[in-house]
Write an enzyme that holds these catalytic residues in place. Sequence first.
Site, short mmCIF file in Angstrom:
data_model
loop_
_atom_site.label_atom_id
_atom_site.label_comp_id
_atom_site.label_asym_id
_atom_site.label_seq_id
_atom_site.Cartn_x
_atom_site.Cartn_y
_atom_site.Cartn_z
N VAL A 110 0.87 -1.17 0.00
CA VAL A 110 0.00 0.00 0.00
C VAL A 110 0.91 1.23 0.00
O VAL A 110 1.86 1.31 0.78
CB VAL A 110 -0.92 0.03 1.23
N CYS A 111 0.64 2.16 -0.91
CA CYS A 111 1.38 3.42 -0.97
C CYS A 111 2.89 3.16 -1.10
O CYS A 111 3.31 2.38 -1.94
CB CYS A 111 1.03 4.26 0.27
N THR A 112 3.70 3.77 -0.25
CA THR A 112 5.15 3.64 -0.37
C THR A 112 5.68 2.33 0.18
O THR A 112 6.89 2.12 0.23
CB THR A 112 5.87 4.82 0.32
N THR A 130 2.50 3.20 -7.05
CA THR A 130 2.63 3.70 -5.68
C THR A 130 1.98 5.08 -5.65
O THR A 130 1.41 5.52 -6.65
CB THR A 130 4.12 3.76 -5.25
N ALA A 163 -1.86 2.54 -4.71
CA ALA A 163 -1.45 3.92 -4.54
C ALA A 163 -1.67 4.35 -3.09
O ALA A 163 -1.63 3.52 -2.19
CB ALA A 163 -2.22 4.81 -5.52
#
Length: 325
Positions: A110-112, A130, A163
């Site tokens: 998830v994300c970074t 991302t 993202a």
Amino acid sequence: MAQRTRPTGRTVLVLLFDDVQSLDVTGPVEVFAGAEKDTPGTYRIRTATLDGAPVRTSSGLTVAPDHALADAPEPDTLVVPGGQGTRDPDPRLTDWLRGHGPRARRLVSVCTGAILLARAGLLDGRRVTTHWAYSGRLARDHPAVDVDPDPIYVRDGHVATSAGVTSGIDLALALVEEDLGRDVALTVARHLVVFLRRPGNQAQFSAQLAAQTARREPLREIQQWITEHPGADLSVESLAARASLSPRHFARAFQAETGTTPGRYVDRVRLEHARRLLEDTGDGVEEVSRASGYGTTEAMRRAFVKALGTSPAEYRRRFRPTPAH
């Protein structure tokens, strides 16, 4: 027809570390927990830190894990959240991911969190996403990774990346639907008051957010006028006349101030407007295409396939919320 074989007792292991983004953790956890409540015995949700000690999230919350990584059960689905703690992670975390990540049936970020997976060499040769603000850094630091900054999530084999923040919920819902079927995922989505589900290739942000806001008032007004009149004549010549500029001067100034060409901006606005109509209204595809400035259904279909990889009809089927009974 053969009945779906439902998984039993699959372990979802969520990695925790200092300065983790709390919503990257709790969003997917709430989805899997909701599915477990609906269909007991399907998921065992566990959290783990390097040493089994509590961690402090980037927002200041303290989270106590279930395990130290050394004692954590082998995961079926390994979830790696993002947050400020991915900037300079403990090398032991990367080592653990390098050794244990390939054993998971599904590897999720998830994300970074994608940055941690990339550091561990688990994303080489794969298409990933991302958070848009960090996609450039991920691509620059890891040239062997194919970074797509636009979608809200991407599946590439057993690896799934998403993202920022809420897109982790979308991805988790897609995984629950894969495991347990649409009805269970829809029940969870309704409980969380979210859509089931945004397609993974939906853009991370709107046309207005994707482009910068022009500095000069006439160009800002043109941006707003485009948004409010997607079905109008939005050629460079027409927009330039509205801004009292020559077409060449207008096109150059628009790109310099917004970071995109007038044509690309118009394409994004029209696509976004069409998506909204397909999601929120019962208007026919032909009516939507006219209202959004495409003129013909075939022109709109080509735009959808190019940008989203799906037809308008399929987009509506997948994204328009099903009324509750």
